[in-house]
Design a protein around this motif. Structure first.
Motif, PDB file in Angstrom:
ATOM      1  N   MET A  22       0.823  -1.204   0.000  1.00 33.37           N
ATOM      2  CA  MET A  22       0.000   0.000   0.000  1.00 33.37           C
ATOM      3  C   MET A  22       0.863   1.262   0.000  1.00 33.37           C
ATOM      4  O   MET A  22       0.534   2.269  -0.623  1.00 33.37           O
ATOM      5  N   LYS A  23       2.003   1.148   0.706  1.00 36.49           N
ATOM      6  CA  LYS A  23       2.905   2.297   0.748  1.00 36.49           C
ATOM      7  C   LYS A  23       3.483   2.580  -0.638  1.00 36.49           C
ATOM      8  O   LYS A  23       3.577   3.745  -1.070  1.00 36.49           O
ATOM      9  N   ASP A  24       3.861   1.529  -1.370  1.00 34.91           N
ATOM     10  CA  ASP A  24       4.370   1.718  -2.731  1.00 34.91           C
ATOM     11  C   ASP A  24       3.302   2.310  -3.644  1.00 34.91           C
ATOM     12  O   ASP A  24       3.585   3.172  -4.488  1.00 34.91           O
ATOM     13  N   ALA A  25       2.056   1.840  -3.497  1.00 34.94           N
ATOM     14  CA  ALA A  25       0.972   2.389  -4.314  1.00 34.94           C
ATOM     15  C   ALA A  25       0.745   3.865  -4.000  1.00 34.94           C
ATOM     16  O   ALA A  25       0.521   4.678  -4.903  1.00 34.94           O
ATOM     17  N   ALA A  26       0.828   4.222  -2.707  1.00 39.17           N
ATOM     18  CA  ALA A  26       0.668   5.626  -2.341  1.00 39.17           C
ATOM     19  C   ALA A  26       1.801   6.478  -2.903  1.00 39.17           C
ATOM     20  O   ALA A  26       1.600   7.608  -3.349  1.00 39.17           O
ATOM     21  N   GLY A  27       3.027   5.915  -2.900  1.00 41.52           N
ATOM     22  CA  GLY A  27       4.139   6.654  -3.496  1.00 41.52           C
ATOM     23  C   GLY A  27       3.960   6.860  -4.990  1.00 41.52           C
ATOM     24  O   GLY A  27       4.269   7.936  -5.524  1.00 41.52           O
ATOM     25  N   TRP A  28       3.457   5.837  -5.684  1.00 42.92           N
ATOM     26  CA  TRP A  28       3.214   5.978  -7.124  1.00 42.92           C
ATOM     27  C   TRP A  28       2.162   7.041  -7.396  1.00 42.92           C
ATOM     28  O   TRP A  28       2.299   7.861  -8.313  1.00 42.92           O
ATOM     29  N   LEU A  29       1.099   7.081  -6.576  1.00 40.76           N
ATOM     30  CA  LEU A  29       0.072   8.111  -6.748  1.00 40.76           C
ATOM     31  C   LEU A  29       0.633   9.499  -6.463  1.00 40.76           C
ATOM     32  O   LEU A  29       0.268  10.479  -7.127  1.00 40.76           O
ATOM     33  N   SER A  30       1.530   9.591  -5.472  1.00 47.73           N
ATOM     34  CA  SER A  30       2.143  10.894  -5.179  1.00 47.73           C
ATOM     35  C   SER A  30       2.990  11.379  -6.354  1.00 47.73           C
ATOM     36  O   SER A  30       2.981  12.570  -6.700  1.00 47.73           O
ATOM     37  N   GLU A  31       3.736  10.459  -6.977  1.00 41.61           N
ATOM     38  CA  GLU A  31       4.526  10.844  -8.145  1.00 41.61           C
ATOM     39  C   GLU A  31       3.646  11.296  -9.300  1.00 41.61           C
ATOM     40  O   GLU A  31       3.948  12.278  -9.992  1.00 41.61           O
ATOM     41  N   ARG A  32       2.546  10.590  -9.526  1.00 41.19           N
ATOM     42  CA  ARG A  32       1.629  11.000 -10.589  1.00 41.19           C
ATOM     43  C   ARG A  32       1.041  12.371 -10.298  1.00 41.19           C
ATOM     44  O   ARG A  32       0.877  13.202 -11.201  1.00 41.19           O
ATOM     45  N   LEU A  33       0.696  12.626  -9.024  1.00 41.42           N
ATOM     46  CA  LEU A  33       0.133  13.921  -8.659  1.00 41.42           C
ATOM     47  C   LEU A  33       1.142  15.038  -8.859  1.00 41.42           C
ATOM     48  O   LEU A  33       0.810  16.127  -9.331  1.00 41.42           O
ATOM     49  N   ALA A  34       2.428  14.752  -8.505  1.00 41.90           N
ATOM     50  CA  ALA A  34       3.451  15.785  -8.680  1.00 41.90           C
ATOM     51  C   ALA A  34       3.739  16.060 -10.150  1.00 41.90           C
ATOM     52  O   ALA A  34       4.018  17.200 -10.538  1.00 41.90           O
ATOM     53  N   ALA A  35       3.658  15.017 -10.984  1.00 42.11           N
ATOM     54  CA  ALA A  35       3.977  15.192 -12.404  1.00 42.11           C
ATOM     55  C   ALA A  35       2.810  15.758 -13.197  1.00 42.11           C
ATOM     56  O   ALA A  35       3.004  16.524 -14.147  1.00 42.11           O
ATOM     57  N   GLU A  36       1.579  15.411 -12.839  1.00 37.73           N
ATOM     58  CA  GLU A  36       0.423  15.816 -13.629  1.00 37.73           C
ATOM     59  C   GLU A  36      -0.581  16.609 -12.820  1.00 37.73           C
ATOM     60  O   GLU A  36      -1.751  16.711 -13.183  1.00 37.73           O
ATOM     61  N   GLY A  37      -0.153  17.159 -11.711  1.00 34.03           N
ATOM     62  CA  GLY A  37      -1.086  17.906 -10.869  1.00 34.03           C
ATOM     63  C   GLY A  37      -1.542  19.210 -11.480  1.00 34.03           C
ATOM     64  O   GLY A  37      -2.589  19.745 -11.091  1.00 34.03           O
ATOM     65  N   ASP A  38      -0.773  19.748 -12.409  1.00 30.55           N
ATOM     66  CA  ASP A  38      -1.146  21.021 -13.019  1.00 30.55           C
ATOM     67  C   ASP A  38      -2.035  20.853 -14.241  1.00 30.55           C
ATOM     68  O   ASP A  38      -2.351  21.845 -14.911  1.00 30.55           O
ATOM     69  N   LEU A  39      -2.380  19.635 -14.604  1.00 30.51           N
ATOM     70  CA  LEU A  39      -3.223  19.394 -15.773  1.00 30.51           C
ATOM     71  C   LEU A  39      -4.676  19.269 -15.324  1.00 30.51           C
ATOM     72  O   LEU A  39      -4.999  18.473 -14.461  1.00 30.51           O
ATOM     73  N   PHE A  40      -5.523  20.091 -15.911  1.00 25.69           N
ATOM     74  CA  PHE A  40      -6.938  20.093 -15.564  1.00 25.69           C
ATOM     75  C   PHE A  40      -7.760  20.084 -16.839  1.00 25.69           C
ATOM     76  O   PHE A  40      -7.274  20.451 -17.913  1.00 25.69           O
ATOM     77  N   PHE A  41      -8.978  19.703 -16.717  1.00 28.23           N
ATOM     78  CA  PHE A  41      -9.907  19.784 -17.842  1.00 28.23           C
ATOM     79  C   PHE A  41     -11.239  20.280 -17.297  1.00 28.23           C
ATOM     80  O   PHE A  41     -11.574  20.077 -16.136  1.00 28.23           O
ATOM     81  N   ARG A  42     -11.985  20.941 -18.143  1.00 28.68           N
ATOM     82  CA  ARG A  42     -13.262  21.490 -17.731  1.00 28.68           C
ATOM     83  C   ARG A  42     -14.363  20.875 -18.583  1.00 28.68           C
ATOM     84  O   ARG A  42     -14.188  20.581 -19.766  1.00 28.68           O
TER      85      ARG A  42
END
Length: 251
Positions: free
Chosen positions: A106-126
């Motif tokens: 679970m910790k590894d999965a949370a780390g992967w989600l954190s990396e995705r959030l840091a890399a693509e956190g500025d991408l939004f769609f409306r």
């Protein structure tokens, strides 16, 4: 690691946290005598003395302390004593290792989600249209006022009255069937009711049956039926009496 550096000073145990776990798993220390709350206080105190927060050590400690609490809670119930007695130290160690492995997954999965959030956190769609996008105007077709007025006049007209004639039931007079059955019995001593009303409607059959009951009430006829739902046999009352008298005399 914080867990290896954690020293405990409890009433039932004094020493490192790793040794406590080993003694519990080998059944050399009764878990019911261990103050789990004291372990948590000691860990929080030791964690506060460090310069930074070690999330890995916190997560591992939560898994271990939860396992100890579960084992201690299960040991407090007498009905689970046999189940706890059958638990081997190796099985308990395997259970703790399984939970640690699940925690690491679970910790590894949370780390992967954190990396995705840091890399693509500025991408939004409306979903809604852009506020500055040109808005299309819906133009109505040319309308004729006369047609609208005619449609409104049709809607305003009072609807015709609903006829209920088709729902009315017409019942033939009861006297019609009474006279019919009397005339029939004047010609012969008995008849079958089902044969006489075979071609009539259900309403006429019901009125004919009421006529039978009326003749039976005035003691003009006798009714006989071999079994439920069997044909109804109608006979003159004097014919039934003569038949009964003949039967008595022959006997």
């Amino acid at each position: 690691m914080v867990l290896r550096e954690l020293e405990l000073d409890l009433d039932a145990f004094e020493g490192p946290f790793d040794l406590l776990l080993t003694l519990v798993l080998r059944d050399e220390l009764d878990l019911a005598e261990v103050d789990v709350a004291g372990i948590v206080v000691a860990f929080v105190t030791h964690l506060a003395e460090r310069d930074r927060l070690d999330l890995d050590a916190c997560g591992e400690f939560l898994v271990l302390i939860a396992a100890l609490l579960e084992l201690k809670a299960r040991g407090l119930f007498a009905e689970e004593a046999e189940e706890l007695a059958e638990l081997e130290p190796e099985e308990a160690a395997e259970e703790l290792a399984r939970r640690l492995a699940e925690y690491r997954r679970m910790k590894d999965a949370a780390g992967w989600l954190s990396e995705r959030l840091a890399a693509e956190g500025d991408l939004f769609f409306r979903v809604a249209p852009a506020p500055l996008a040109p808005r299309s105007e819906r133009k109505l077709a040319q309308q004729d006022p006369e047609q609208l007025a005619a449609a409104l006049r049709i809607l305003a007209a009072e609807p015709p009255a609903v006829s209920l004639r088709h729902m009315a039931l017409k019942f033939p007079p009861l006297s019609q069937f009474v006279d019919r059955f009397r005339a029939l019995l004047s010609r012969r001593a008995r008849f079958d009711f089902d044969q006489e009303v075979a071609g009539l409607s259900r309403v006429e059959q019901a009125v004919a049956f009421l006529a039978l009951l009326e003749l039976r009430r005035t003691s003009e006829i006798a009714l006989a039926q071999a079994a439920p739902f069997a044909p109804i046999r109608v006979s003159r009352l004097d014919a039934e009496r003569s038949l009964a008298w003949t039967t008595v005399r022959s006997a």
